[in-house]
Design a protein around this motif. Structure first.
Motif, mmCIF file in Angstrom:
data_model
loop_
_atom_site.group_PDB
_atom_site.id
_atom_site.type_symbol
_atom_site.label_atom_id
_atom_site.label_comp_id
_atom_site.label_asym_id
_atom_site.label_seq_id
_atom_site.Cartn_x
_atom_site.Cartn_y
_atom_site.Cartn_z
ATOM 1 N N ASP A 85 38.013 44.212 45.599
ATOM 2 C CA ASP A 85 37.013 43.388 46.279
ATOM 3 C C ASP A 85 36.360 42.475 45.241
ATOM 4 N N ALA A 120 41.971 39.925 48.926
ATOM 5 C CA ALA A 120 41.988 41.375 49.160
ATOM 6 C C ALA A 120 43.114 41.743 50.120
ATOM 7 N N ARG A 147 46.349 44.177 49.459
ATOM 8 C CA ARG A 147 46.604 45.346 50.315
ATOM 9 C C ARG A 147 48.033 45.317 50.848
ATOM 10 N N THR A 150 42.755 48.994 46.534
ATOM 11 C CA THR A 150 42.039 47.842 47.091
ATOM 12 C C THR A 150 41.238 47.156 45.988
#
Ligand SMILES: C[S@@+](CC[C@H](N)C(=O)[O-])C[C@H]1O[C@@H](n2cnc3c(N)ncnc32)[C@H](O)[C@@H]1O
Length: 281
Positions: free
Chosen positions: A165, A172, A176, A163
């Motif tokens: 951020d 994001a 993913r 992931t």
């Protein structure tokens, strides 16, 4: 920006990769990750190697994990490291000669080990299955060369857990979705390690996981976050996965770089580990 600044990481054919020096340096960097150190310590506790035992490290890379475990084998123990890359083994052998122990680093294919049946007390394989076309073939070979009641240890990454951020939910989400899909290699194998052990009749004794986190990156100082692929190659992965238009590739990279420069950057990645017992006979 040269290839070293924009490289993707690929460990299938290290020796013919134009960025071989980056691949080697990256292995050094990832050995220092907190998650790697935790999983190796966890593995060491569970393998409980003793004096005079024999250990095989499949896809041993630079050899430091094998060389750390040699300490547990006493003067008459034996460590064998197998890797398909001469470049990796050149570094491993240099480290081993300093260690002055019974260590042999040898070129070989994880899926066709040139080692005898039922020979090793423990066989380990770390972050290598994810680069193989047929990881089950490699684990089958591990089960062949381990002694009855010996131990098999697997450590590998699950890239679907990756992931990022940077304060941008849409970005994001695209990352993913792109990383959740295996494309061309078993990049999400970490979560399947126990199944692989059972598939070769080895019973998992214990399993764990560790998450590596990055909380900062200064793109003006380092081409990539510590031990990671470049953000350009991440963008390419998103394009391949249909999560990013080619025209938006540069914008994606600049969004991440801008956020990182403004202290708004974090990433996470989970690795899994399992130690399993070979059948008693
Ligand atoms: C990501 S590195 C991991 C190295 C080491 N196990 C570690 O965790 O530090 C993957 C290693 O697998 C090796 N490798 C890739 N394909 C292989 C194969 N078919 N047989 C043996 N080794 C292989 C690569 O050369 C590389 O050294």
């Amino acid at each position: 920006m040269g290839t070293e600044d924009t490289h993707s990481l690929g460990y299938e054919r290290v020796d013919v990769d134009p960025n071989v020096s980056v691949l080697l340096a990256t292995m050094d960097a990832t050995a220092g990750w907190e998650a790697t150190r935790r999983l190796r310590a966890w593995e060491r506790d569970r393998l409980k190697l003793g004096g005079g035992q024999r250990l095989l490290d499949v896809g041993c890379g630079l050899g430091e994990a094998a060389l750390a475990l040699v300490e547990d084998l006493g003067n008459d123990g034996e460590v064998v490291g197998v890797d398909v890359s001469e470049e990796m083994l050149r570094v491993a052998r240099a480290k081993a000669s300093a260690a002055e122990r019974r260590v042999r680093f040898t070129v070989g294919d994880a899926c066709a080990l040139d080692e005898p049946n039922d020979y090793f007390h423990a066989v380990r394989c770390e972050r290598t299955l994810q680069w193989l076309a047929n990881p089950l073939a490699a684990v089958t070979e591990m089960a062949r060369v381990v002694r009855p009641d010996g131990r098999i240890s697997l450590i590998d990454t699950d890239w679907s857990t990756f992931t990022i951020d940077v304060g941008d939910d849409d970005l994001a989400d695209r990352v993913r979705k792109a990383m959740g899909t295996e494309r061309g290699r078993p990049s999400n194998i970490g979560r399947r390690l126990r199944d692989l052990c059972r598939a070769v009749c080895c019973e998992p004794l214990d399993a764990t996981e560790a998450t590596q986190t990055w909380t900062a990156w200064n793109p003006n100082e380092l081409p990539t976050p510590d031990g990671c692929f470049s953000m350009e190659s991440l963008a390419d992965d998103l394009v391949d996965a249909g999560q990013l238009a080619s025209a938006d590739r540069d914008g994606f990279v600049s969004t991440i770089r801008h956020a990182a420069l403004h202290d708004q950057f974090s990433m996470a990645l989970t690795m899994h580990a399992v130690v399993a017992a070979a059948p008693a006979s």
